[in-house]
Design a protein around this motif. Structure first.
Motif, PDB file in Angstrom:
ATOM      1  N   ILE A  98      48.061  76.678 -42.380  1.00 44.75           N
ATOM      2  CA  ILE A  98      48.722  75.459 -42.844  1.00 44.75           C
ATOM      3  C   ILE A  98      49.846  75.096 -41.877  1.00 44.75           C
ATOM      4  O   ILE A  98      50.657  75.947 -41.505  1.00 44.75           O
ATOM      5  CB  ILE A  98      49.295  75.620 -44.258  1.00 44.75           C
ATOM      6  CG1 ILE A  98      48.189  75.914 -45.267  1.00 44.75           C
ATOM      7  CG2 ILE A  98      50.056  74.360 -44.677  1.00 44.75           C
ATOM      8  CD1 ILE A  98      48.700  76.150 -46.684  1.00 44.75           C
ATOM      9  N   THR A  99      49.883  73.836 -41.464  1.00 44.57           N
ATOM     10  CA  THR A  99      50.974  73.321 -40.646  1.00 44.57           C
ATOM     11  C   THR A  99      51.210  71.869 -41.057  1.00 44.57           C
ATOM     12  O   THR A  99      50.709  71.425 -42.086  1.00 44.57           O
ATOM     13  CB  THR A  99      50.662  73.474 -39.143  1.00 44.57           C
ATOM     14  OG1 THR A  99      51.814  73.122 -38.378  1.00 44.57           O
ATOM     15  CG2 THR A  99      49.488  72.632 -38.719  1.00 44.57           C
ATOM     16  N   SER A 100      51.980  71.112 -40.270  1.00 49.97           N
ATOM     17  CA  SER A 100      52.237  69.715 -40.641  1.00 49.97           C
ATOM     18  C   SER A 100      51.828  68.776 -39.512  1.00 49.97           C
ATOM     19  O   SER A 100      51.639  69.196 -38.364  1.00 49.97           O
ATOM     20  CB  SER A 100      53.718  69.505 -40.984  1.00 49.97           C
ATOM     21  OG  SER A 100      54.482  69.236 -39.824  1.00 49.97           O
ATOM     22  N   ILE A 101      51.727  67.501 -39.838  1.00 50.91           N
ATOM     23  CA  ILE A 101      51.283  66.498 -38.862  1.00 50.91           C
ATOM     24  C   ILE A 101      52.397  66.073 -37.918  1.00 50.91           C
ATOM     25  O   ILE A 101      52.141  65.306 -36.977  1.00 50.91           O
ATOM     26  CB  ILE A 101      50.707  65.250 -39.564  1.00 50.91           C
ATOM     27  CG1 ILE A 101      51.766  64.576 -40.444  1.00 50.91           C
ATOM     28  CG2 ILE A 101      49.481  65.614 -40.383  1.00 50.91           C
ATOM     29  CD1 ILE A 101      51.317  63.246 -41.044  1.00 50.91           C
ATOM     30  N   ASN A 155      61.874  67.969 -33.340  1.00 53.09           N
ATOM     31  CA  ASN A 155      62.427  67.643 -32.034  1.00 53.09           C
ATOM     32  C   ASN A 155      62.629  66.153 -31.801  1.00 53.09           C
ATOM     33  O   ASN A 155      63.373  65.762 -30.895  1.00 53.09           O
ATOM     34  CB  ASN A 155      61.529  68.207 -30.930  1.00 53.09           C
ATOM     35  CG  ASN A 155      60.092  67.774 -31.075  1.00 53.09           C
ATOM     36  OD1 ASN A 155      59.452  68.076 -32.081  1.00 53.09           O
ATOM     37  ND2 ASN A 155      59.571  67.069 -30.087  1.00 53.09           N
ATOM     38  N   GLU A 156      62.008  65.297 -32.590  1.00 52.17           N
ATOM     39  CA  GLU A 156      62.200  63.852 -32.435  1.00 52.17           C
ATOM     40  C   GLU A 156      63.169  63.275 -33.449  1.00 52.17           C
ATOM     41  O   GLU A 156      63.938  62.369 -33.139  1.00 52.17           O
ATOM     42  CB  GLU A 156      60.858  63.118 -32.531  1.00 52.17           C
ATOM     43  CG  GLU A 156      59.930  63.400 -31.364  1.00 52.17           C
ATOM     44  CD  GLU A 156      58.748  62.442 -31.313  1.00 52.17           C
ATOM     45  OE1 GLU A 156      58.889  61.303 -31.806  1.00 52.17           O
ATOM     46  OE2 GLU A 156      57.694  62.826 -30.788  1.00 52.17           O
ATOM     47  N   LEU A 157      63.142  63.791 -34.663  1.00 57.82           N
ATOM     48  CA  LEU A 157      63.958  63.252 -35.740  1.00 57.82           C
ATOM     49  C   LEU A 157      65.244  64.029 -35.977  1.00 57.82           C
ATOM     50  O   LEU A 157      66.213  63.486 -36.503  1.00 57.82           O
ATOM     51  CB  LEU A 157      63.150  63.233 -37.043  1.00 57.82           C
ATOM     52  CG  LEU A 157      61.899  62.351 -37.056  1.00 57.82           C
ATOM     53  CD1 LEU A 157      61.084  62.629 -38.313  1.00 57.82           C
ATOM     54  CD2 LEU A 157      62.271  60.882 -36.974  1.00 57.82           C
ATOM     55  N   GLY A 158      65.231  65.318 -35.639  1.00 56.03           N
ATOM     56  CA  GLY A 158      66.373  66.166 -35.954  1.00 56.03           C
ATOM     57  C   GLY A 158      66.390  66.642 -37.387  1.00 56.03           C
ATOM     58  O   GLY A 158      67.346  67.294 -37.823  1.00 56.03           O
ATOM     59  N   SER A 159      65.340  66.335 -38.156  1.00 52.59           N
ATOM     60  CA  SER A 159      65.278  66.732 -39.568  1.00 52.59           C
ATOM     61  C   SER A 159      65.166  68.244 -39.693  1.00 52.59           C
ATOM     62  O   SER A 159      64.499  68.905 -38.896  1.00 52.59           O
ATOM     63  CB  SER A 159      64.101  66.053 -40.256  1.00 52.59           C
ATOM     64  OG  SER A 159      62.905  66.221 -39.522  1.00 52.59           O
ATOM     65  N   ASN A 329      55.263  63.974 -24.906  1.00 52.66           N
ATOM     66  CA  ASN A 329      54.432  62.828 -25.263  1.00 52.66           C
ATOM     67  C   ASN A 329      54.960  61.546 -24.624  1.00 52.66           C
ATOM     68  O   ASN A 329      54.596  60.447 -25.020  1.00 52.66           O
ATOM     69  CB  ASN A 329      54.416  62.659 -26.788  1.00 52.66           C
ATOM     70  CG  ASN A 329      53.169  61.965 -27.306  1.00 52.66           C
ATOM     71  OD1 ASN A 329      52.074  62.247 -26.843  1.00 52.66           O
ATOM     72  ND2 ASN A 329      53.348  61.050 -28.241  1.00 52.66           N
ATOM     73  N   SER A 330      55.834  61.690 -23.593  1.00 47.87           N
ATOM     74  CA  SER A 330      56.569  60.549 -23.071  1.00 47.87           C
ATOM     75  C   SER A 330      55.713  59.592 -22.256  1.00 47.87           C
ATOM     76  O   SER A 330      56.108  58.471 -22.002  1.00 47.87           O
ATOM     77  CB  SER A 330      57.754  61.032 -22.218  1.00 47.87           C
ATOM     78  OG  SER A 330      57.294  61.805 -21.121  1.00 47.87           O
ATOM     79  N   ALA A 331      54.515  60.015 -21.805  1.00 45.40           N
ATOM     80  CA  ALA A 331      53.666  59.133 -21.009  1.00 45.40           C
ATOM     81  C   ALA A 331      52.864  58.168 -21.880  1.00 45.40           C
ATOM     82  O   ALA A 331      52.243  57.238 -21.372  1.00 45.40           O
ATOM     83  CB  ALA A 331      52.711  59.963 -20.157  1.00 45.40           C
ATOM     84  N   SER A 332      52.883  58.375 -23.176  1.00 41.88           N
ATOM     85  CA  SER A 332      52.089  57.546 -24.074  1.00 41.88           C
ATOM     86  C   SER A 332      52.795  56.226 -24.365  1.00 41.88           C
ATOM     87  O   SER A 332      54.012  56.178 -24.544  1.00 41.88           O
ATOM     88  CB  SER A 332      51.842  58.293 -25.390  1.00 41.88           C
ATOM     89  OG  SER A 332      51.206  57.462 -26.328  1.00 41.88           O
ATOM     90  N   VAL A 333      52.036  55.145 -24.412  1.00 44.36           N
ATOM     91  CA  VAL A 333      52.592  53.842 -24.779  1.00 44.36           C
ATOM     92  C   VAL A 333      52.394  53.576 -26.269  1.00 44.36           C
ATOM     93  O   VAL A 333      52.782  52.538 -26.778  1.00 44.36           O
ATOM     94  CB  VAL A 333      51.944  52.706 -23.958  1.00 44.36           C
ATOM     95  CG1 VAL A 333      52.306  52.836 -22.500  1.00 44.36           C
ATOM     96  CG2 VAL A 333      50.432  52.680 -24.145  1.00 44.36           C
ATOM     97  N   GLU A 334      51.754  54.489 -26.955  1.00 46.14           N
ATOM     98  CA  GLU A 334      51.587  54.382 -28.395  1.00 46.14           C
ATOM     99  C   GLU A 334      52.886  54.806 -29.089  1.00 46.14           C
ATOM    100  O   GLU A 334      53.672  55.572 -28.544  1.00 46.14           O
ATOM    101  CB  GLU A 334      50.438  55.273 -28.860  1.00 46.14           C
ATOM    102  CG  GLU A 334      49.068  54.810 -28.396  1.00 46.14           C
ATOM    103  CD  GLU A 334      48.688  53.478 -29.015  1.00 46.14           C
ATOM    104  OE1 GLU A 334      48.852  53.315 -30.246  1.00 46.14           O
ATOM    105  OE2 GLU A 334      48.244  52.597 -28.255  1.00 46.14           O
ATOM    106  N   PRO A 335      53.132  54.309 -30.293  1.00 43.59           N
ATOM    107  CA  PRO A 335      54.316  54.766 -31.024  1.00 43.59           C
ATOM    108  C   PRO A 335      54.223  56.253 -31.325  1.00 43.59           C
ATOM    109  O   PRO A 335      53.139  56.824 -31.407  1.00 43.59           O
ATOM    110  CB  PRO A 335      54.287  53.931 -32.308  1.00 43.59           C
ATOM    111  CG  PRO A 335      52.878  53.489 -32.457  1.00 43.59           C
ATOM    112  CD  PRO A 335      52.358  53.325 -31.064  1.00 43.59           C
ATOM    113  N   SER A 336      55.346  56.877 -31.466  1.00 40.17           N
ATOM    114  CA  SER A 336      55.417  58.310 -31.719  1.00 40.17           C
ATOM    115  C   SER A 336      54.597  58.708 -32.938  1.00 40.17           C
ATOM    116  O   SER A 336      54.700  58.102 -34.007  1.00 40.17           O
ATOM    117  CB  SER A 336      56.877  58.718 -31.928  1.00 40.17           C
ATOM    118  OG  SER A 336      56.987  59.944 -32.602  1.00 40.17           O
ATOM    119  N   TYR A 337      53.778  59.751 -32.788  1.00 39.62           N
ATOM    120  CA  TYR A 337      53.002  60.257 -33.922  1.00 39.62           C
ATOM    121  C   TYR A 337      53.923  60.831 -34.989  1.00 39.62           C
ATOM    122  O   TYR A 337      53.569  60.865 -36.178  1.00 39.62           O
ATOM    123  CB  TYR A 337      51.987  61.307 -33.457  1.00 39.62           C
ATOM    124  CG  TYR A 337      52.582  62.628 -33.028  1.00 39.62           C
ATOM    125  CD1 TYR A 337      52.752  63.675 -33.934  1.00 39.62           C
ATOM    126  CD2 TYR A 337      52.982  62.849 -31.711  1.00 39.62           C
ATOM    127  CE1 TYR A 337      53.299  64.884 -33.553  1.00 39.62           C
ATOM    128  CE2 TYR A 337      53.518  64.057 -31.315  1.00 39.62           C
ATOM    129  CZ  TYR A 337      53.682  65.076 -32.236  1.00 39.62           C
ATOM    130  OH  TYR A 337      54.219  66.277 -31.841  1.00 39.62           O
TER     131      TYR A 337
END
Length: 391
Positions: A98-101, A155-159, A329-337
């Protein structure tokens, strides 16, 4: 050209000068340069002594036994060793993970690789604040669940997850618990005993140490078995073979020793930086903070800006070193997963930027950053209005 103001500490931190000084002592002929596995001469003994001293420094930060610290090349390898090594070694007991998305890519891609091997993975959705609730984890537990892996700090939200409560759920069902604590080391009080952590991934370069070195904490428990991924000598309790990089290990040890001594001071400093930063932006309209301050660490602030594109805003902020999300994931032009995973709307996710501060950021630099953000937003929004009015 002057260097941009660095506000990307979540991607990596500059090495503390005290760390660099220690590392330099373990590189050249006039220092401790030998192979720590060479036990037939004094230089090798000194190198081994340096490695074991650093092992204790890392262990002390998280209240572990030094024998429970396994050196790796970084948190990514530690995550791979924890997930793949554990699942392969325990497949006879169960094949469910079990992990998270919204985990780091080092966990997500590793879990997907395990799925390709025939293991079963449950992907938990987080709450809107970027945390995983113990109730949601409990509902996903099964009789064949053997491992739960949930990060300490996103690492993106700091939550910040309630790791103690999540570990309790895993243990209640007979599973082991792993956490990626790369962003938490030196920022949160980590106690593997009190928190019930069985395995924990650690990184030096997120805590003012060198890149290329990390560690996996593995509880000394006969029931906790891990299959090695790297073979060739049986180093590190048989879990990770290879000649140890003494200078990097010493650097990680020094960084973690400093973090242990200065964590509260660093926390107060970074907390003051966040307050100054958010206060400076308070008068602006259309600025949204994705995670409430009480649910996040102070060094990461992820903001969405209405009526602008995140990439355009990044380009306009040329005097600031920033990112829209994870460096992996910085090379992606899609919004952050990650942002999509917590339910941020598509356009708002595209207009989001992560600001992260650290030990060497000053209040004056925060003021300069606020001024530049204000100017860039005003210019971009004015341009957008002109385009809209001309149609």
């Amino acid at each position: 050209m002057s260097a941009p103001l660095y506000l990307d500490y979540a991607a990596t931190t500059p090495a503390d000068p005290r760390v660099v000084e220690q590392m330099m002592r373990h590189l050249s002929m006039d220092g401790v340069y030998a192979n720590p596995a060479s036990r037939s001469h004094m230089p090798g003994w000194l190198a081994e002594q340096a490695v074991e001293g650093a092992r204790r420094q890392v262990a002390d930060l998280v209240n572990a036994d030094p024998r429970e610290i396994v050196w790796t090349s970084g948190a990514t390898e530690a995550d791979n060793l924890a997930l793949i090594g554990y699942m392969r070694a325990n497949r006879s007991r169960g094949r469910h993970l079990i992990t998270s998305i919204i985990e780091h890519k080092a966990i997500i891609d590793t879990a997907r690789a395990l799925e390709a091997e025939g293991f079963d993975v449950t992907w938990l959705a987080p709450e809107r604040d970027g945390t995983v609730s113990p109730a949601r984890l409990r509902a996903a537990m099964r009789d064949d669940t053997v491992l739960v892996s949930l990060m300490a700090v996103n690492n993106e939200l700091g939550s910040v997850n309630d790791i103690t409560a999540l570990a309790e759920v895993a243990h209640a069902f007979g599973a082991h618990f792993h956490t990626d604590a790369a962003q938490a080391s030196g920022r949160l009080a980590l106690d593997v005993e009190a928190m019930g952590i069985d395995m924990m991934s650690l990184s030096a370069h997120k805590a003012y140490g060198p890149k290329g070195i990390g560690a996996l904490y593995v509880r000394r428990d006969p029931a906790l078995r891990i299959e090695a991924l790297i073979h060739g000598g049986g180093h590190e309790r048989g879990m990770r073979s290879g000649t140890l990089a003494t200078h990097q290990i010493v650097g990680m040890g020094e960084a973690f020793a400093i973090a242990r001594d200065e964590r509260e001071r660093d926390g107060e400093h970074v907390g003051a930086l966040r307050e100054r930063f958010l206060a400076g932006l308070a008068g602006l309209t259309g600025v949204h903070q994705h995670v409430p301050q009480e649910r996040s660490i102070p060094n990461i602030v992820n903001l969405a800006f209405d009526d602008v594109d995140g990439e355009s805003l990044l380009m306009a902020l040329r005097g600031l070193a920033l990112s829209t999300g994870s460096a992996c994931n910085s090379a992606s032009v899609e919004p952050s997963y990650v942002l999509k995973g917590v339910g941020v709307p598509h356009l708002q996710a595209l207009a989001s930027i992560r600001f992260s501060f650290g030990r060497f950021t000053s209040l004056d630099e925060i003021d300069s950053a606020v001024d530049e953000i204000r100017r860039a937003l005003t210019t971009l929004r004015a341009s957008a209005n002109q385009v809209s009015n001309s149609r």
